[in-house]
Motif scaffolding. Sequence first.
Motif, mmCIF file in Angstrom:
data_model
loop_
_atom_site.group_PDB
_atom_site.id
_atom_site.type_symbol
_atom_site.label_atom_id
_atom_site.label_comp_id
_atom_site.label_asym_id
_atom_site.label_seq_id
_atom_site.Cartn_x
_atom_site.Cartn_y
_atom_site.Cartn_z
ATOM 1 N N PHE A 128 -11.973 -3.605 -1.853
ATOM 2 C CA PHE A 128 -13.158 -4.066 -1.128
ATOM 3 C C PHE A 128 -14.448 -4.014 -1.933
ATOM 4 N N TRP A 129 -14.351 -3.689 -3.217
ATOM 5 C CA TRP A 129 -15.554 -3.728 -4.049
ATOM 6 C C TRP A 129 -16.122 -5.133 -4.079
ATOM 7 N N ARG A 138 -6.121 6.921 -1.417
ATOM 8 C CA ARG A 138 -6.624 6.031 -0.385
ATOM 9 C C ARG A 138 -8.010 5.488 -0.745
ATOM 10 N N GLN A 139 -8.824 6.406 -1.217
ATOM 11 C CA GLN A 139 -10.185 6.041 -1.611
ATOM 12 C C GLN A 139 -10.175 5.002 -2.729
ATOM 13 N N ALA A 192 -6.064 11.735 -0.498
ATOM 14 C CA ALA A 192 -7.337 11.094 -0.152
ATOM 15 C C ALA A 192 -7.868 10.286 -1.328
ATOM 16 N N LEU A 193 -7.642 10.804 -2.527
ATOM 17 C CA LEU A 193 -8.102 10.079 -3.717
ATOM 18 C C LEU A 193 -7.403 8.727 -3.818
ATOM 19 N N ILE A 229 -9.227 1.623 -1.278
ATOM 20 C CA ILE A 229 -10.318 0.995 -0.525
ATOM 21 C C ILE A 229 -11.345 0.404 -1.487
ATOM 22 N N VAL A 230 -11.741 1.182 -2.481
ATOM 23 C CA VAL A 230 -12.722 0.659 -3.446
ATOM 24 C C VAL A 230 -12.134 -0.519 -4.208
ATOM 25 N N MET A 251 0.837 -1.207 0.000
ATOM 26 C CA MET A 251 0.000 0.000 0.000
ATOM 27 C C MET A 251 0.870 1.254 0.000
ATOM 28 N N SER A 277 -16.200 -7.277 -1.664
ATOM 29 C CA SER A 277 -16.994 -7.485 -0.452
ATOM 30 C C SER A 277 -18.340 -6.783 -0.570
#
Lengths: 201, 201
Positions: free
Chosen positions: A159-160, A151-152, A148-149, A155-156, A117, A162
């Motif tokens: 974890f999409w 990180r976002q 932030a973009l 995450i997507v 990461m 899930s």
Amino acid sequence: MDTKSRILAAALELYNEKGIDATTRHIAAAMDISPGNLHYHFKQTDDVIMALWDRLVAEFSVLVINLDKVKHIGLDTLRSFYRQSFDIEYKYRFIFLHFVAIGARLPKIREQYAGMMQRREKEFKGIFKKLVQGGIFQKDVPPKVWKALVRQIFIVADFWLSSNELTDQLRGEKAATAFTRQMEAMFYPYLSARHAAKITL
Amino acid sequence: MDTKSRILAAALELYNEKGIDATTRHIAAAMDISPGNLHYHFKQTDDVIMALWDRLVAEFSVLVINLDKVKHIGLDTLRSFYRQSFDIEYKYRFIFLHFVAIGARLPKIREQYAGMMQRREKEFKGIFKKLVQGGIFQKDVPPKVWKALVRQIFIVADFWLSSNELTDQLRGEKAATAFTRQMEAMFYPYLSARHAAKITL
DNA sequence: AATAAATTAGTACATTTGTTCTAAATTGAT
DNA sequence: ATCAATTTAGAACAAATGTACTAATTTATT
């Protein structure tokens, strides 16, 4: 195919279907070998998960290396990168669907992921910088927003599967396609006005 | 506090700490009661998880009801909504950390979650419309992008805990604060030019 | 105080699981 | 063909788990 590979293939299918509670006995039974035989090839049950993780990382690093080679990065580069990423993720989906539990059981996996990461964050900031210079992304976005973009996106991207499993339960091709589009739409508000006009969603 | 509530409190703590593999015996031992007694209050082990889920839903719905009451929605409304949401999520974090496994073991939870997502999607589209009318959000964003934004928000909101657990492992206050800021930054590129200038990140 | 209802403790059972162990069978090398 | 190494099967073990059951104890009611 040798037994070791056959075990990994059977394990992958079972884990994807039943989750990581699927046991060595289930795997052995599914491929008609004895539990003893499976244990001969993998001393510890968790070694099977570790081996699958290694394969995932290997397949994924091919994509990253290819991405680094690209000279002029455009939106299509990103799109195809995500599409290929999502296909790999779907293939090894049990990992993403039970990531926290796996990370707790196999600390090495958690550590490797955390390390990846951090490296990926730098890579993507670099990519965004190039897209800004290329006039594709907007210029006046604050650094914190880029961060932030990134990180976002992670995450997507991680974890999409899930989210999909808990809601629409799209399978295979459909799932990867839908979330590649999701990814595209996420970039939209960062596009320069000139470029946004070109895009059809 | 009656035994039933004490069981739920002990279970919540253990699940949060050890994951959903923590057993009835562990819970009973942690609070110094017999396994038989625990079984008297919860016939099935999964009933404990279900009861905790019900509490999560109840606490969350209070937030949503309060959000509906707000007349003039601004960015601060959203920020405080997410902050409160994240505090609740952190409290019941084991659910979000093992959401797929729980959804598979307790289909009712999966169904309820899927239903909630559909309702939340409509609500948020409505909120965004208001923010556009209020001049806070940009006007010329395509509908598909709004839809993708909603989905993206849900994924981040429901899986930031998993991402955090696999990387930074921020605890309590720090975790909720960091991801509330993350959420704020996510809205930034959708702000109208006039409004973006006002924001300090 | 007496009785019924509830709560609690503790044991027990059947099942499952990771792992170990031994012996048989297969494969490969000489 | 022989012998050693590898691979496989299958039984066995100890630990853990969900659940059931019984008896004791506490609480509530009359």
